[in-house]
Design an enzyme around this catalytic site. Structure first.
Site, mmCIF file in Angstrom:
data_model
loop_
_atom_site.group_PDB
_atom_site.id
_atom_site.type_symbol
_atom_site.label_atom_id
_atom_site.label_comp_id
_atom_site.label_asym_id
_atom_site.label_seq_id
_atom_site.Cartn_x
_atom_site.Cartn_y
_atom_site.Cartn_z
ATOM 1 N N SER A 86 0.840 -1.204 0.000
ATOM 2 C CA SER A 86 0.000 0.000 0.000
ATOM 3 C C SER A 86 0.877 1.256 0.000
ATOM 4 O O SER A 86 1.649 1.474 -0.937
ATOM 5 C CB SER A 86 -0.959 -0.034 1.191
ATOM 6 O OG SER A 86 -1.947 0.965 1.087
ATOM 7 N N HIS A 191 -8.887 1.550 -0.660
ATOM 8 C CA HIS A 191 -8.694 0.654 -1.807
ATOM 9 C C HIS A 191 -10.015 0.141 -2.379
ATOM 10 O O HIS A 191 -10.143 -1.026 -2.760
ATOM 11 C CB HIS A 191 -7.775 -0.517 -1.429
ATOM 12 C CG HIS A 191 -6.395 -0.088 -1.052
ATOM 13 N ND1 HIS A 191 -5.510 0.443 -1.965
ATOM 14 C CD2 HIS A 191 -5.753 -0.071 0.148
ATOM 15 C CE1 HIS A 191 -4.375 0.751 -1.352
ATOM 16 N NE2 HIS A 191 -4.506 0.456 -0.065
#
Length: 792
Positions: A86, A191
């Site tokens: 991430s 996300h």
């Protein structure tokens, strides 16, 4: 080949970067100027509430991870691949020369600010289901507000979406066969398409940022393939709303020929977040099929395009699978080849890989619970962050203290990090076991270390039952796991058997368990693992490991035939403080080891500095046996430090008096005066007055009826005082300190003498674990090589 990985959110902790900030002052000044605050102060002092806020977490991790990379590569070669989880993908881009340090930090600061503004979202971790099963549940129930956001391993997937909608899916996924479901402490639907507004604003922010071609391949979170230089900006914008395909990224690199030992996690010291995902990914799915990469390469050649397609970036022919064999060759049962090398036989080879997978561990290594919180919150947290399991020591603590500690542990570690709680037997007070089980169930504690049990109790059965569920596929899911620490194979056989039917019937009749849970209990053993405890610190039966371990293994093998679908594990504890001791246990065939005494002399141990100073200087012959204060009447014994202490002799004297007399009034005046002046430093009447204020009504009524029980209550107060004085470091009572300890610590002290771990102030529990496991593997390599050489 080597791959460097950088951990994302969840790896943050107070104290991270301490050694890095001083090593890179110019970078720190650049960071402070960009952020408008001191990143050093944030990381070292917190507060934790601020450090865990997304807008602060992301820049802090970027700085610490980047500096860790600079430190790592200053003394060694660069890796062949880079990848970051991430937000940490920006660290990988910095390491690959795509972005300079300051530009990367500005992007991360903006990204964190945008994502930190998200509200109303939620995320949940789901274990036990693969991607197809997750998507099937979402489609079957038309869950448009819930998305799969992080594919951490093939069977460890994080959901994201509208918070209420995510929470409502728990029964759906558990019914589909999930083994674990937990809501995470986040406020955004990261996300997922819910972050579209943040993504669009970020796109404008990066419009004029220059992304240089990477000098080292960086694996994209979005595509799970190496970044294409022409699409770097696009991919990093997409990353905000796209799922993190971490598991596929790892499988891609495994297919390229990398093995577990080729992956290195670079980040906050002592924290291991993404490395365990490599081990689980290899165990759960293995590398991508070679035909997948071959097809991608063929497609690329046919299209004659210099960049990969949108959904399937292509590897070059030079990178295709088949260029080499994996170095870590294994044979049946998971054991490494009998003539290992340092490159192929590592700490990860020790013990059972299935045990590590079951309990989500980096190594087959546990740290046992030590009473009164000596096995502290900090100890458990630091081990968990390193991918190892420690058990919080609840013995002697009040229930509210235990609850506060459990909450602190859960708030301080990643959602899937391993941890456990010690569960000590209360033979005379079973209600204490019931109260602790209720607390564990409320807070979702999934692993306990059952200690000092001579038989299975109703509380243990209830804990086990409440973690059982039959999935939609008909398979039994076991969520509450028990590791039973025993010193007798016959007691171990009880734990490797189903719950006693009389206890099941009693719990069912009282409504403590359901009919379904009662039926399921008959199909599994009470414990998942036995830890065979040889002569150790604290409670001990003085067993010899060379006799106990083979007997325990035979018991396990016999019981395993009854439960072929439920793996049973055997571990060793007691006397393990050196690579030689650990190697002996592993060679004998145990699946894991558990350390105890050596962890009491670490920075994190919840005892006084004065005690640690004493323990640091002890040798293997500096222990003795004394009566157990909590099992005084039963004759149970504990192993304690004797060097410079009167406690062992005085404790044995009290037991001798208890056995000799029926009442405290029968003790002669001279002996009584000696006890009052030297042991308690107050009158026995004053001692009993204190006991009365802290003892249950039932115990006091029994003392009124039985003078001998009254004497036991008075004498047991000495044991409590001796422990309290030691924990507090009360120098005035130093001669009476009760310090549970085995000779393993003396052996450890000798092993580390003259090294960086000679002082306890340098001993951190995760560092001790890593050093012990790594050097055990190295020792075995050398021993096997020496034995092989003698045959030539």
């Amino acid at each position: 080949m080597k791959a460097f990985m950088f951990p994302g959110q969840g790896a943050q902790r107070i104290g991270m970067g301490g050694d890095l900030f001083a090593a890179f002052p110019d970078r720190v000044r650049q960071a402070d100027a960009i952020l408008g605050y001191s990143v050093t102060q944030l990381c070292l002092e917190g507060p934790l509430e601020r450090l865990t806020q997304t807008e602060f977490t992301q820049p802090a991790l970027y700085v610490v991870n980047s500096l860790a990379y600079l430190q790592r590569t200053a003394s060694g070669p660069a890796p062949n691949y880079l990848l970051g989880h991430s937000v940490a993908e920006y660290v990988a881009l910095f390491a690959a020369g795509v972005l300079d340090f300051e530009t990367g930090l500005r992007l991360v600061q903006k990204r964190g600010a945008l994502m930190g503004q998200a509200r109303g979202g939620g995320m949940a971790a789901v274990l036990g289901l693969d991607e197809a099963q997750i998507l099937a549940v979402l489609e079957q129930h038309h869950l448009a507000d819930v998305h799969a956001a992080n594919f951490n391993t093939p069977r460890q997937i994080v959901l994201s979406g509208r918070r209420e909608a995510v929470a409502a899916t728990e029964p759906l996924f558990m019914a589909a066969g999930a083994t674990y479901f937990k809501m995470l402490q986040v406020s955004g639907a990261f996300h997922t398409p819910f972050m579209t507004e943040a993504r669009d604003e970020f796109r404008e922010f990066v419009r004029d940022i220059h992304f240089s071609p990477p000098t080292i391949p960086v694996i994209s979170n979005v595509t799970a393939r190496p970044h294409d230089a022409a699409r770097l900006r696009q991919r990093m914008v997409e990353q905000i709303t796209a799922p993190v395909r971490w598991a596929e990224s790892l499988r891609y690199l495994l297919a390229k020929g990398l093995d577990i030992g080729d992956f290195e996690e670079i980040g906050p010291q002592g924290v291991t977040v993404v490395k365990p995902m490599v081990m689980r990914t290899k165990a759960e799915a293995g590398p991508l099929d070679a035909s997948v990469l071959a097809a991608e390469a063929a497609h690329e050649a046919m299209q004659n395009k210099p960049e990969p397609s949108l959904h399937a970036p292509i590897a070059t022919a030079e990178q295709s699978v088949g260029s080499g064999e994996t170095a870590d060759v294994e044979i049946a049962g998971g054991a490494c080849l009998p003539i290992p090398s340092p490159q192929t036989f590592t700490a990860a080879c020790l013990g059972s890989p299935e045990f590590c997978d079951t309990f989500r561990l980096k190594y087959a290594y546990l740290a046992g619970g030590m009473y009164q919180g000596i096995a502290s919150v900090d100890m458990v947290v630091n081990l968990a962050r390193a991918g190892l399991m420690g058990f919080f020591g609840v013995g002697g603590l009040k229930l509210d203290e235990v609850e506060n500690s459990i909450v602190r542990i859960q708030e301080s570690i990643p959602w899937d990090a391993p941890y456990g709680v010690n569960f000590i037997a209360h033979t005379h007070h079973p209600e204490l076991e019931d109260q602790l089980v209720e607390l564990l169930l409320i807070h979702g504690v999934r692993t306990i270390e059952a200690s000092a049990f001579m038989e299975v109790t109703p509380a243990l059965v209830r804990y086990r039952a409440k973690g059982l569920l039959r999935g939609a596929d008909g398979k039994l899911q076991v969520r509450n796991r028990i590791i039973a620490k025993v010193s007798r194979p016959d007691v171990g056989a009880q734990f490797f058997s189903p719950a006693p039917q009389r206890l099941v019937d009693k719990l069912l009749a009282s409504g403590a368990i359901s009919a379904e849970e009662a039926d399921l209990l008959a199909t599994i053993p009470m414990a998942d693992a036995l830890c065979l405890e040889s002569d150790s610190g604290g409670h001990t039966d003085q067993r010899m490991p060379f006799a106990l371990i083979p007997a325990g293994l035979a018991t396990r093998d016999e019981m395993q035939r009854r439960f072929p679908e439920h793996p049973l594990f055997i571990g060793a504890a007691g006397g393990i403080g050196t690579p030689e001791a650990a190697a002996a246990a592993f060679v004998m065939g145990v699946d894991f080891i558990l350390t105890g005494s050596i962890n009491q002399c670490t920075v994190e141990a919840g005892t006084s500095d004065l005690v640690k100073d004493m323990l640091q200087d002890m040798q293997v012959y500096d222990t003795d046996y004394a009566p157990s204060g909590d099992m005084f009447e039963m004759g149970s014994r504990v192993q304690v430090l004797k060097k410079g202490l009167f406690f062992p002799a005085r404790a044995n004297k009290l037991v001798s008096l208890y056995r000799q007399y029926e009442s405290i009034d029968e003790v002669d005046a001279k002996t009584r005066q000696q006890i009052e002046e030297r042991y308690f430093q107050r009158s026995l009447d004053a001692v009993f007055a204190e006991v009365q204020a802290q003892t249950s009504t039932a115990d006091l009524e029994r003392a009124a009826r039985s003078p001998k029980h009254r004497m036991a209550l008075i004498f047991k107060r000495y044991f409590k005082d001796a422990t309290r004085w030691a924990l507090a470091g009360d120098a005035a009572h130093k001669l009476d300190f009760q310090i549970h300890c085995g000779p393993a610590l003396g052996a450890f002290n000798q092993w580390v003498n003259g090294t960086d771990l000679a002082s306890w102030r340098a001993r951190r529990v995760d560092v001790v674990a890593e050093r012990l496991m790594v050097e055990t593997a190295d020792l075995l390599v050398r021993r096997f090589a020496a034995m092989q050489a003698t045959r030539r």
